[in-house]
Design an enzyme around this catalytic site. Structure first.
Site, PDB file in Angstrom:
ATOM      1  N   TYR A   1     -70.820-171.454  74.380  1.00 36.57           N
ATOM      2  CA  TYR A   1     -71.489-171.291  72.868  1.00 36.57           C
ATOM      3  C   TYR A   1     -72.151-172.787  72.386  1.00 36.57           C
ATOM      4  CZ  TYR A   1     -72.061-165.896  71.811  1.00 36.57           C
ATOM      5  OH  TYR A   1     -72.387-165.211  71.611  1.00 36.57           O
TER       6      TYR A   1
ATOM      7  N   LYS B   1     -61.954-164.613  83.169  1.00 38.41           N
ATOM      8  CA  LYS B   1     -62.858-164.104  84.665  1.00 38.41           C
ATOM      9  C   LYS B   1     -61.852-165.319  85.788  1.00 38.41           C
ATOM     10  CE  LYS B   1     -65.456-162.543  87.919  1.00 38.41           C
ATOM     11  NZ  LYS B   1     -65.746-161.502  88.114  1.00 38.41           N
TER      12      LYS B   1
ATOM     13  N   ASP C   1     -64.640-158.037  84.368  1.00 36.42           N
ATOM     14  CA  ASP C   1     -65.308-157.214  84.570  1.00 36.42           C
ATOM     15  C   ASP C   1     -65.199-155.405  84.596  1.00 36.42           C
ATOM     16  OD1 ASP C   1     -64.178-157.887  86.962  1.00 36.42           O
ATOM     17  OD2 ASP C   1     -65.516-158.538  88.500  1.00 36.42           O
TER      18      ASP C   1
ATOM     19  N   ASP D   1     -67.691-161.545  72.863  1.00 39.81           N
ATOM     20  CA  ASP D   1     -69.741-161.382  72.292  1.00 39.81           C
ATOM     21  C   ASP D   1     -69.926-160.224  72.467  1.00 39.81           C
ATOM     22  OD1 ASP D   1     -71.576-161.251  70.971  1.00 39.81           O
ATOM     23  OD2 ASP D   1     -72.683-162.551  72.687  1.00 39.81           O
TER      24      ASP D   1
ATOM     25  N   ASP E   1     -69.560-155.716  70.993  1.00 29.95           N
ATOM     26  CA  ASP E   1     -70.256-154.723  71.144  1.00 29.95           C
ATOM     27  C   ASP E   1     -70.015-153.409  71.831  1.00 29.95           C
ATOM     28  OD1 ASP E   1     -71.790-156.694  69.850  1.00 29.95           O
ATOM     29  OD2 ASP E   1     -73.765-155.703  70.633  1.00 29.95           O
TER      30      ASP E   1
HETATM   31  C1  IPM Z   1     -72.162-161.854  67.377  1.00 30.95           C
HETATM   32  C2  IPM Z   1     -73.450-162.344  67.786  1.00 30.95           C
HETATM   33  C3  IPM Z   1     -73.821-164.175  67.416  1.00 30.95           C
HETATM   34  C4  IPM Z   1     -72.947-164.142  68.393  1.00 30.95           C
HETATM   35  C5  IPM Z   1     -75.642-164.009  67.799  1.00 30.95           C
HETATM   36  C6  IPM Z   1     -76.152-163.800  66.649  1.00 30.95           C
HETATM   37  C7  IPM Z   1     -75.513-165.605  67.112  1.00 30.95           C
HETATM   38  O1  IPM Z   1     -74.629-161.719  68.299  1.00 30.95           O
HETATM   39  O2  IPM Z   1     -71.771-162.461  66.147  1.00 30.95           O
HETATM   40  O3  IPM Z   1     -71.537-161.241  68.313  1.00 30.95           O
HETATM   41  O4  IPM Z   1     -73.415-164.383  70.197  1.00 30.95           O
HETATM   42  O5  IPM Z   1     -71.927-164.508  68.614  1.00 30.95           O
HETATM   43 MG    MG Z   2     -72.446-160.264  69.635  1.00 29.64          MG
END
Ligand code: IPM
Ligand code: MG
Length: 361
Positions: free
Chosen positions: A143, A188, A220, A244, A248
């Site tokens: 990042y 990884k 993975d 990240d 999710d």
């Molecule tokens: C998160 C989001 C952010 C990230 C984006 C909006 C930059 O997806 O907080 O997980 O990738 O960190």
């Molecule tokens: Mg995110």
């Protein structure tokens, strides 16, 4: 009376409407628990680009640095989406803020509410009992590494120093001691040099914590194990981008990303609190957004920044009660659910249960 300065960053999309609800809940807390919050609102993300041509204006930086904690809703939206090199993006404001506050670890708890198991895409017997914590490295890696774009190529650099890895891994082990004493490293290492360094540091630090069980998964495989056996995980520690992506996935397992909060912890205050979900521009302004992740993020703020443990527990209990009593915003409602409510109603219910519980105790 204890007083705290809280920077409020509503951002874009559903951000402003869920922020309003979280502030309402915090005002109720302040009445019940004899504390005072001084809220200072500032712009970040797309709205800030529109007003100041910057996703994190100087004024916002100042407000955040002078506060005791920062509560942020969400940034981004189609209006500001661009693949042009050099374009100003709302997301850059968030990344700059994380860097500014040096909040190196993002804690993302994923807990399954038994009443919401039907909203999970997984089988009830697979998700039941899931209670895990992702510790995502937040201020390093791909990042923030050197990046560039030329006419016919582009690159991003993934770079980690030993000390960046150490502080994050050590925090993960410490947190596991307050939980079920298991830490899973996700990397990884079969391909990436940075991952091989993560693994070495992880194995070294694990020696300081001989009462904590360890596990190492390639990313993975981890993506697969998370949906096969989510309840076997306790603390998962990993680099910025893997964290990240996996957070999710883990959030979806719980039935709604609209319920999950996060805390970003640094070496000094202020820390940063934000829901895991994004700005959901498709439902913005319609009163449909689920305010619970934002409300739960403010509970994390009370716990980790202000040591207001009773107040944090009270908010979390009130949210649980609301869910146990069958109230659902559309994102967590199934066909069988009757009490489907909007954004404001949802937080009003949380406040009602907060008062009710307070009277009882
Ligand atoms: C998160 C989001 C952010 C990230 C984006 C909006 C930059 O997806 O907080 O997980 O990738 O960190
Ligand atoms: Mg995110």
């Amino acid at each position: 009376m204890r007083e705290f300065k809280v920077a409020i960053l509503p951002g874009d999309g559903i951000g402003p409407e869920i922020t309003k609800e979280a502030v309402k809940v915090l005002n109720a807390v302040s009445e019940l628990f004899n504390v005072k919050f001084n809220f200072i609102e500032a712009d970040i993300g797309g709205v800030a680009i529109d007003k100041y041509q910057e996703p994190l204006p100087e004024e916002t930086r100042k407000v955040c640095l002078e506060s005791d904690a920062v509560l942020l809703a969400a940034v981004g939206g189609p209006k500001w989406d661009s693949t042009k090199p050099g374009a100003k993006r709302p997301e850059d404001g968030l990344l700059e803020l994380r860097k500014l506050l040096n909040t190196y670890a993002n804690l993302r708890p994923v807990k399954v509410y038994e009443e919401l198991i039907a909203s999970s895409p997984l089988k009830p017997e697979v998700v039941s009992g899931t209670d895990l914590l992702i510790v995502r490295e937040l201020t390093g890696g791909i990042y923030f590494g050197n990046k560039g774009r030329e006419k016919d190529f582009a690159f991003d650099t993934n770079l980690y120093t030993v000390s960046e890895i150490e502080r994050c891994v050590r925090l993960a082990f410490r947190l596991s001691k307050l939980r079920r004493r298991k830490v899973t490293l996700v990397d990884k290492a079969n391909v990436l040099e940075t991952s091989r360094l993560w693994r070495e540091v992880f194995l070294d630090i694990s020696k300081e914590f001989d009462d904590v069980e360890t596990e190492i998964l390639l990313v993975d495989n981890a993506a697969m194990q998370l949906i096969r056996r989510p309840s076997t995980f306790d603390v998962i520690v990993t680099e910025n981008m893997f964290g990240d992506i996996l957070s999710d996935e883990a959030a979806t397992i719980s039935g709604s990303i609209g319920l999950l909060a996060s805390a970003s912890i640094g070496e000094s205050h202020p820390y940063l609190y934000e829901p895991i979900h994004g700005s959901a521009p498709d439902i913005a302004g319609k009163g449909l957004a689920n305010p619970l992740a934002m409300i739960l993020s403010s509970a994390l703020m009370l716990r980790y920044s202000f040591n207001l443990f009773d107040a944090a527990d009270a908010i979390e209990n009130a949210v649980e009660k609301v869910i146990q009593n069958g109230y659902r915003t559309p994102d967590i409602a199934t066909k069988a659910d009757k009490a489907v409510v909007g954004t404001q109603e949802m937080s009003n219910l949380v406040i009602e249960f907060l008062y009710e519980d307070f009277k009882k105790n």
